[in-house]
Design a protein around this motif. Sequence first.
Motif, PDB file in Angstrom:
ATOM      1  N   VAL A   1      44.380  37.295  31.580  1.00 37.85           N
ATOM      2  CA  VAL A   1      43.892  37.916  30.340  1.00 37.85           C
ATOM      3  C   VAL A   1      44.200  39.399  30.384  1.00 37.85           C
ATOM      4  N   ALA A   2      44.323  39.988  29.211  1.00 36.18           N
ATOM      5  CA  ALA A   2      44.581  41.423  29.116  1.00 36.18           C
ATOM      6  C   ALA A   2      43.280  42.201  29.255  1.00 36.18           C
ATOM      7  N   THR A   3      43.358  43.338  29.923  1.00 40.59           N
ATOM      8  CA  THR A   3      42.239  44.275  30.016  1.00 40.59           C
ATOM      9  C   THR A   3      42.802  45.681  29.797  1.00 40.59           C
ATOM     10  N   PRO A   4      41.926  46.642  29.547  1.00 45.48           N
ATOM     11  CA  PRO A   4      42.413  48.020  29.575  1.00 45.48           C
ATOM     12  C   PRO A   4      42.987  48.357  30.950  1.00 45.48           C
TER      13      PRO A   4
ATOM     14  N   PHE B   1      40.790  42.877  41.975  1.00 44.42           N
ATOM     15  CA  PHE B   1      40.608  42.320  40.632  1.00 44.42           C
ATOM     16  C   PHE B   1      41.959  41.945  40.024  1.00 44.42           C
ATOM     17  N   ALA B   2      42.940  42.835  40.139  1.00 46.64           N
ATOM     18  CA  ALA B   2      44.274  42.557  39.590  1.00 46.64           C
ATOM     19  C   ALA B   2      44.880  41.319  40.255  1.00 46.64           C
ATOM     20  N   ARG B   3      44.674  41.195  41.567  1.00 45.82           N
ATOM     21  CA  ARG B   3      45.210  40.029  42.271  1.00 45.82           C
ATOM     22  C   ARG B   3      44.542  38.743  41.791  1.00 45.82           C
ATOM     23  N   LEU B   4      43.234  38.793  41.636  1.00 47.39           N
ATOM     24  CA  LEU B   4      42.489  37.594  41.261  1.00 47.39           C
ATOM     25  C   LEU B   4      42.735  37.187  39.807  1.00 47.39           C
ATOM     26  N   ILE B   5      42.743  38.141  38.902  1.00 46.84           N
ATOM     27  CA  ILE B   5      42.914  37.805  37.487  1.00 46.84           C
ATOM     28  C   ILE B   5      44.349  37.355  37.214  1.00 46.84           C
ATOM     29  N   ASN B   6      45.278  37.888  38.015  1.00 48.12           N
ATOM     30  CA  ASN B   6      46.672  37.418  38.032  1.00 48.12           C
ATOM     31  C   ASN B   6      47.321  37.413  36.651  1.00 48.12           C
ATOM     32  N   GLY B   7      46.979  38.418  35.832  1.00 51.51           N
ATOM     33  CA  GLY B   7      47.617  38.547  34.528  1.00 51.51           C
ATOM     34  C   GLY B   7      47.174  37.539  33.487  1.00 51.51           C
TER      35      GLY B   7
ATOM     36  N   TYR C   1      32.770  38.107  34.959  1.00 54.85           N
ATOM     37  CA  TYR C   1      32.202  38.782  33.799  1.00 54.85           C
ATOM     38  C   TYR C   1      33.269  39.043  32.739  1.00 54.85           C
ATOM     39  N   THR C   2      34.468  39.391  33.182  1.00 52.31           N
ATOM     40  CA  THR C   2      35.562  39.635  32.245  1.00 52.31           C
ATOM     41  C   THR C   2      35.912  38.374  31.477  1.00 52.31           C
ATOM     42  N   LEU C   3      35.971  37.248  32.176  1.00 53.99           N
ATOM     43  CA  LEU C   3      36.358  35.991  31.537  1.00 53.99           C
ATOM     44  C   LEU C   3      35.271  35.438  30.627  1.00 53.99           C
ATOM     45  N   THR C   4      34.023  35.800  30.868  1.00 55.06           N
ATOM     46  CA  THR C   4      32.933  35.250  30.059  1.00 55.06           C
ATOM     47  C   THR C   4      32.474  36.196  28.943  1.00 55.06           C
ATOM     48  N   LEU C   5      32.485  37.507  29.198  1.00 53.57           N
ATOM     49  CA  LEU C   5      31.922  38.465  28.239  1.00 53.57           C
ATOM     50  C   LEU C   5      32.956  39.382  27.599  1.00 53.57           C
TER      51      LEU C   5
END
Length: 284
Positions: A253-256, A245-251, A216-220
């Motif tokens: 994209v930026a998020t709050p 989530f932090a492990r999977l997104i692996n830096g 959802y983060t990567l698409t929306l």
Amino acid sequence: MLGAIEAGGTKFVLAVSDNNLEHVEKISIPTTTPEETFDKVFEFFDNYTLEAIGVGSFGPIDVNKNSTTYGYVTSTPKLAWQNVDFLGKLKERYDVPVSWTTDVNAAAYGELKKGAAVGNGSCLYLTVGTGIGGGAVINGEPLEGYGHPEMGHIPVRMHEDDTFDGACPYHGNCLEGLAAGPAIEKRYDKKAQYLEDREDVWKIEAYYLAQALMTYTLTLSPEKIILGGGVMKQTQLFPLIRDEFARLINGYVATPALEEYIVSPGLKDNAGITGCLLLAQKEL
């Protein structure tokens, strides 16, 4: 007066308020047959002079205004409710504007305006309970297109320690099939609330939910993700999901900050009905 219907598979929550969303009166009725349920809906609302109604319904529903079945509940597993003209029944009784969307879109709208996402322009609301459903508000509007989001049915990768086949009758091991309440119960022969101390249970659950949140983060790119529903009352899940989530997104994209990005509902169990009232207000 504003009217609101949060139509769930188990119960309907009905509410009325003034145009400022104050002095709210609310009741809950069981979801039985369409005929019996609508009789009770009408019995409640007939006591008021309504100016607009907001509906957030279980689905799938038809939200495409160009469709001949716009306003219908469509291919729901609740057989008695398949192909029911929900919006038509309301319009037949009350000649007022009606906002029509999913229960989770309504909850997302409520959280954006009055809950955990106040001050943001977008948010995503995911309920994890008897099923898994997701709604989003983007640029201040509930997300809809040809249809509406069905975020619970996205594919996810199996956890290496999980041998469960999945519980979704349509897709087997989709997110809902692996991570909703019934999937947990079938996998372990116990309801989620009786597995509170099983760290292995919640690590697997967090793995599936974190995958979904990454998608959802990567698409929306929502500014806030809100996780509600019965399973998420297991609050030990939140840090596990954030870590995974932090492990999977692996830096990538930026998020709050994740403690502010992946959160529980600010409106608790009232997100849906609050969103419905706000959507009725918006219709005016």
